[in-house]
Write a protein that holds these residues in place. Sequence first.
Motif, PDB file in Angstrom:
ATOM      1  N   ILE A   1     -38.099  55.055  15.759  1.00 65.21           N
ATOM      2  CA  ILE A   1     -37.925  54.995  16.884  1.00 65.21           C
ATOM      3  C   ILE A   1     -38.441  56.486  17.277  1.00 65.21           C
ATOM      4  N   ASN A   2     -39.552  56.405  18.183  1.00 65.22           N
ATOM      5  CA  ASN A   2     -39.832  57.050  19.180  1.00 65.22           C
ATOM      6  C   ASN A   2     -39.984  57.430  21.010  1.00 65.22           C
ATOM      7  N   ASP A   3     -40.154  56.458  21.549  1.00 62.56           N
ATOM      8  CA  ASP A   3     -39.469  56.373  22.210  1.00 62.56           C
ATOM      9  C   ASP A   3     -38.389  55.135  23.053  1.00 62.56           C
TER      10      ASP A   3
ATOM     11  N   GLU B   1     -33.062  69.692  13.036  1.00 64.73           N
ATOM     12  CA  GLU B   1     -33.757  68.600  12.117  1.00 64.73           C
ATOM     13  C   GLU B   1     -34.620  67.792  12.265  1.00 64.73           C
ATOM     14  N   THR B   2     -35.354  68.343  11.661  1.00 61.99           N
ATOM     15  CA  THR B   2     -37.214  67.621  11.674  1.00 61.99           C
ATOM     16  C   THR B   2     -37.400  66.715  11.651  1.00 61.99           C
ATOM     17  N   GLY B   3     -36.313  65.903  11.493  1.00 70.02           N
ATOM     18  CA  GLY B   3     -36.727  64.395  10.666  1.00 70.02           C
ATOM     19  C   GLY B   3     -36.815  63.274  11.949  1.00 70.02           C
ATOM     20  N   GLY B   4     -37.270  62.412  11.913  1.00 70.18           N
ATOM     21  CA  GLY B   4     -37.584  61.291  12.788  1.00 70.18           C
ATOM     22  C   GLY B   4     -35.890  60.632  12.971  1.00 70.18           C
ATOM     23  N   ILE B   5     -35.525  59.599  13.687  1.00 68.25           N
ATOM     24  CA  ILE B   5     -34.993  58.805  14.636  1.00 68.25           C
ATOM     25  C   ILE B   5     -35.550  57.034  14.490  1.00 68.25           C
ATOM     26  N   PHE B   6     -34.351  56.089  13.066  1.00 65.15           N
ATOM     27  CA  PHE B   6     -34.375  55.233  13.208  1.00 65.15           C
ATOM     28  C   PHE B   6     -33.105  54.435  13.789  1.00 65.15           C
ATOM     29  N   ILE B   7     -32.857  52.764  13.945  1.00 60.97           N
ATOM     30  CA  ILE B   7     -32.383  52.075  13.980  1.00 60.97           C
ATOM     31  C   ILE B   7     -32.215  52.045  13.041  1.00 60.97           C
ATOM     32  N   GLU B   8     -30.549  51.000  13.480  1.00 59.28           N
ATOM     33  CA  GLU B   8     -30.337  50.504  12.142  1.00 59.28           C
ATOM     34  C   GLU B   8     -28.372  49.600  12.728  1.00 59.28           C
TER      35      GLU B   8
END
Length: 505
Positions: A138-140, A193-200
Amino acid sequence: MYEKILIANRGEIAAGILKSCRSLGIKTACVYSEADWDALHIKIADEAYCIGRGSGSKASYINISEIIDTALASGADAIHPGWGFLAENHLLARACEDAGIGFIGPDSTTLEKAGRKILAKELVESIGLPVVPGRAVINDVETLLSEAEKLGYPVLLKADTGKGGRFIVRLDSDQAAADAFRRLNREMTIAGETGGIFIEKYLENAYHIEFPLLADEQGNIVVFPEMNCSLQRRFQKLLVESPTTVLEPSLRDSMVEMTISIARAFDYRGAAGVEYLVDTDGNVYFLEINPRLPVERGVAEVLTGVDMLEEQIRISCGEALEFNTGYLTARGWAMECRINAEDPENNFTPVPGNVVEFSPPGGTGIRVDAGVYSGYEIPIYYDSCIAKVIVNGRSRENAIRRMASALRQFTVRGVSTTIPFFKNLLCNEYFLDGQVTTDFSQHELFLSLCKVRDIPDEVAAILAALDIHVRHTKAKRSVSGFKWGSPGPVWGVASRLNLMNGRNL
């Protein structure tokens, strides 16, 4: 065997590593921040080095270059990262490899795959095992709304490299999406925290089950009894017990085989914990792998007699496991309560301050892993866990009574703790029946257990007698219109008297 180990951590786990090193005859060095100038681990290590001139963790416990330089300067031939901080960071493992220093954990390649939740789910799915639905990046906000519609609410937003239940936000509708996305981004930035965001997908009323394991370089894998980690607050574990009341033997056997398959897929070496969600229909979903020493290692240790921390160090030195591989059978029942410096009545808000008195319990079947002492000043910068109480007994009922006895003995003055919450919990019918799922913290009942009320002994005695009378009546006949096991104040106080005060009327 290593001659000297640098401990790149603090608190209870640092003290635990120091104890295991002494048992193995290994010299120790540790690092600390300015805020930890009086911490327990620097008092018991052979050598202590202050790194970073700030109070937060950025300048110290997650400062890779400082940690490597200190290890080299101290003559340490290995670094133990503990858990949290850099324990799941492949960059520290790679820096150790480049510097010729042992890293007590998996190699950097394995850690990069296992330490990123999206990559871990992709690997597990590639070997034909079920995973919790959802892993889109998720980038936006627009992507968030689109993916949430595909999965169906409720959903979770997670940091790809998040650990310890941190950086997770639940969403129940589109309305809160934009604010939640921005808030999580902000929290991750502040924490580095440098990692991205994801959805679950959020699986409602699920059981959170973890299988600890050890794997050596010779290809041997041993799986410890499963732990029920469903009782949480803010996605962080409060109470853990093992084995569980929710797994049928056939399902347990299947999950043990899944755990071994996952460890082999990662070509794993060292200590780890593989976590699953089990829904009310018995469907199992891989959640994540924790590529480091399990935080609840004490539960596994008292159930099996195997010191996971010592074995982890031995494996890192290339030694093979000396006991049978496969599944270790539980000897009795074990339970762990996390004693946090938090106010349960105020949404478990951390309450740093001076520990005027710290007097832990003792006795048969009671273990306390602690990182504080009387007179210690709890800083505001770090995790609020100050100790873990671990008990084991012949049965679940025996373990519950032993935990109740341990909490009754435990004295902490100067700061609020979670001890009163656990006292309330242990005499609640819902918990006693083994019905707690991951949704429990959202129930009104959970909030009622956070209330701390002092009941005079005389009143509690009367209520206890009434409780026993009603239970006796229940055995003979049913009472129309009353739901047995409902958490009324009479039953809670009565049970509290019997369990907490050791009285049986």
